[in-house]
Design an enzyme around this catalytic site. Sequence first.
Site, mmCIF file in Angstrom:
data_model
loop_
_atom_site.group_PDB
_atom_site.id
_atom_site.type_symbol
_atom_site.label_atom_id
_atom_site.label_comp_id
_atom_site.label_asym_id
_atom_site.label_seq_id
_atom_site.Cartn_x
_atom_site.Cartn_y
_atom_site.Cartn_z
ATOM 1 N N PRO A 175 0.819 -1.215 0.000
ATOM 2 C CA PRO A 175 0.000 0.000 0.000
ATOM 3 C C PRO A 175 0.855 1.269 0.000
ATOM 4 O O PRO A 175 0.522 2.239 -0.662
ATOM 5 C CB PRO A 175 -0.812 -0.123 1.297
ATOM 6 N N PHE B 59 -2.179 -5.354 -5.023
ATOM 7 C CA PHE B 59 -2.323 -5.484 -6.482
ATOM 8 C C PHE B 59 -1.479 -6.642 -7.019
ATOM 9 O O PHE B 59 -0.787 -6.495 -8.042
ATOM 10 C CB PHE B 59 -1.887 -4.201 -7.214
ATOM 11 N N GLU C 267 4.783 -3.236 -13.362
ATOM 12 C CA GLU C 267 6.207 -3.585 -13.533
ATOM 13 C C GLU C 267 7.045 -2.329 -13.802
ATOM 14 O O GLU C 267 8.023 -2.350 -14.549
ATOM 15 C CB GLU C 267 6.387 -4.663 -14.610
HETATM 16 N N1 COS Z 1 19.629 -5.512 -11.288
HETATM 17 C C1 COS Z 1 20.440 -5.771 -10.225
HETATM 18 N N2 COS Z 1 20.614 -4.903 -9.200
HETATM 19 C C2 COS Z 1 19.947 -3.743 -9.261
HETATM 20 C C3 COS Z 1 19.088 -3.408 -10.329
HETATM 21 C C4 COS Z 1 18.949 -4.356 -11.365
HETATM 22 N N3 COS Z 1 18.159 -4.108 -12.425
HETATM 23 N N4 COS Z 1 18.565 -2.186 -10.113
HETATM 24 C C5 COS Z 1 19.066 -1.756 -8.948
HETATM 25 N N5 COS Z 1 19.900 -2.708 -8.438
HETATM 26 C C6 COS Z 1 20.693 -2.631 -7.193
HETATM 27 C C7 COS Z 1 21.563 -1.367 -7.194
HETATM 28 O O1 COS Z 1 22.798 -1.630 -7.826
HETATM 29 C C8 COS Z 1 21.740 -1.114 -5.718
HETATM 30 O O2 COS Z 1 22.720 -1.987 -5.216
HETATM 31 P P1 COS Z 1 23.856 -1.477 -4.175
HETATM 32 O O3 COS Z 1 23.109 -1.068 -2.954
HETATM 33 O O4 COS Z 1 24.713 -2.684 -3.961
HETATM 34 O O5 COS Z 1 24.550 -0.331 -4.835
HETATM 35 C C9 COS Z 1 20.402 -1.540 -5.138
HETATM 36 O O6 COS Z 1 19.823 -2.455 -6.082
HETATM 37 C C10 COS Z 1 19.455 -0.391 -4.942
HETATM 38 O O7 COS Z 1 19.294 0.239 -6.200
HETATM 39 P P2 COS Z 1 18.855 1.767 -6.341
HETATM 40 O O8 COS Z 1 19.679 2.608 -5.427
HETATM 41 O O9 COS Z 1 18.847 2.102 -7.773
HETATM 42 O O10 COS Z 1 17.367 1.700 -5.750
HETATM 43 P P3 COS Z 1 16.255 2.796 -5.679
HETATM 44 O O11 COS Z 1 15.598 2.712 -4.361
HETATM 45 O O12 COS Z 1 16.768 4.123 -6.109
HETATM 46 O O13 COS Z 1 15.143 2.241 -6.727
HETATM 47 C C11 COS Z 1 14.061 1.904 -8.824
HETATM 48 C C12 COS Z 1 15.383 2.005 -8.051
HETATM 49 C C13 COS Z 1 13.234 3.188 -8.693
HETATM 50 C C14 COS Z 1 14.470 1.727 -10.271
HETATM 51 C C15 COS Z 1 13.260 0.692 -8.320
HETATM 52 O O14 COS Z 1 12.754 0.920 -7.037
HETATM 53 C C16 COS Z 1 12.107 0.320 -9.224
HETATM 54 O O15 COS Z 1 12.282 -0.350 -10.237
HETATM 55 N N6 COS Z 1 10.885 0.747 -8.853
HETATM 56 C C17 COS Z 1 9.686 0.305 -9.551
HETATM 57 C C18 COS Z 1 9.220 -0.967 -8.933
HETATM 58 C C19 COS Z 1 8.275 -1.687 -9.813
HETATM 59 O O16 COS Z 1 8.532 -1.963 -10.960
HETATM 60 N N7 COS Z 1 7.131 -2.007 -9.222
HETATM 61 C C20 COS Z 1 6.169 -2.763 -9.891
HETATM 62 C C21 COS Z 1 5.916 -3.962 -9.056
HETATM 63 S S1 COS Z 1 5.837 -5.420 -9.886
HETATM 64 S S2 COS Z 1 4.131 -5.397 -10.823
#
Ligand code: COS
Length: 387
Positions: free
Chosen positions: A127, A155, A364
């Site tokens: 949420p 969801f 996603e």
């Molecule tokens: N593959 C492997 N590792 C990854 C990665 C990937 N694609 N993306 C990020 N990481 C790692 C980073 O390297 C970082 O590692 P370290 O702490 O060792 O440096 C860690 O994960 C955190 O990454 P980051 O700092 O980029 O995280 P953020 O909190 O800034 O979030 C986003 C990044 C916004 C891109 C992420 O939260 C996201 O994709 N949000 C959307 C979520 C989503 O798709 N929700 C839908 C749900 S499923 S229907």
Amino acid sequence: MPLDRATLDRFLETVDSFVAERLIPAEAEVDATDRIPDGLVEEMKRLGLFGLTVPEDYGGLGLAPPEEMEVAWAVSHAAPAFRSAFGTNVTIGSQGIAIDGTEEQKRRYLPKMASGEIVASFALTEPGAGSDAASLTTRADRDGNGYVLNGVKRFITNAPVAGVFTVMARTNREERGARGISAFIVEAGAPGVRLGGPENKMGQKGAPICDVIFEDCRVPGDALIGGVEGRGFKTAMKALDRGRLHLAATCCGLADRLIRESVDFALGREQFGRPVAEFQLVQAMLADSRTEHDVAWALVRDAARRAGEGEPIARLGAEAKYYASEMVGRVADRAVQIHGGSGYIDDYAVARLYRDVRIYRLYEGTSQIQQLVIARDMLKEAGGSPP
Ligand code: COS
């Protein structure tokens, strides 16, 4: 392992026939009843659709990304709820285990996912944690040899029919961000797992979602994916990377269907004494949709080829999903426009598909999250420090 071209072509022909003869005729019923008939799900299992990406050693077809995308494109000529029925098993529901699971976890779960015996769901969103996934608050507290989970996931696609969930939960409460998160395999029948009520969605009727609630849900220690705490966020991101590319292929398949519906309608519908297809303003819409589809599909295929050759997939998947999901929204809008008033009536597929495609820009990762993933990677590549 890649299939040889002839085998893949035969499989694609079978999928095309299944889509045309079994799925498209059932679309209106699925939309009206919000349910896919069990018989059709069984047919999908027999075709092998639940196991497209699961490695062959674990009972799947083990398709490489380029082949997987071709199948996703083909099957997405039917209403998206059908792909969604097996989609979580092929992408985010299975990939966490396939990529980061222990050998024992793979042997235990992947064959059942590949056969469709169990449906796999991916439980990340909460949420209070959507785009900002790393802020999730579901807890997994150590208790003897196992963990106790508490929290709410929101969801969750296919949750009402799921046999197993990949659940991202915080094992380290001191660590507020991504590093405190671990991934768990939780069976749907485990004590302390409860489902919320069904959601009445805008579109994609027949693709169920609901809350998953964990109340003192005890799981054994070997439910921790890979057996290592603190890696769950990365596991989730890796699963999403390939999932996003798969969704992009899905958007392209659906766009192709919408274009075909538009062409057929424009050739058959007469106004001012001739088919509306002869009017250049209609032709412009058809041309824009076809061109944009072809651009998106070229992008997806190139990304899939590069992913198959081992290139990092995060940015490729984000670019493909961003462009293709926006593209199919425009194509659906034009399809309704070309159909005129009929396009607003549910008897015509485009009216339903128009609602169905809206989710692609949201789940996603929203379009804005894809932009962020792409831009951060560009800045990193240029030697800057991304925000
Ligand atoms: N593959 C492997 N590792 C990854 C990665 C990937 N694609 N993306 C990020 N990481 C790692 C980073 O390297 C970082 O590692 P370290 O702490 O060792 O440096 C860690 O994960 C955190 O990454 P980051 O700092 O980029 O995280 P953020 O909190 O800034 O979030 C986003 C990044 C916004 C891109 C992420 O939260 C996201 O994709 N949000 C959307 C979520 C989503 O798709 N929700 C839908 C749900 S499923 S229907």
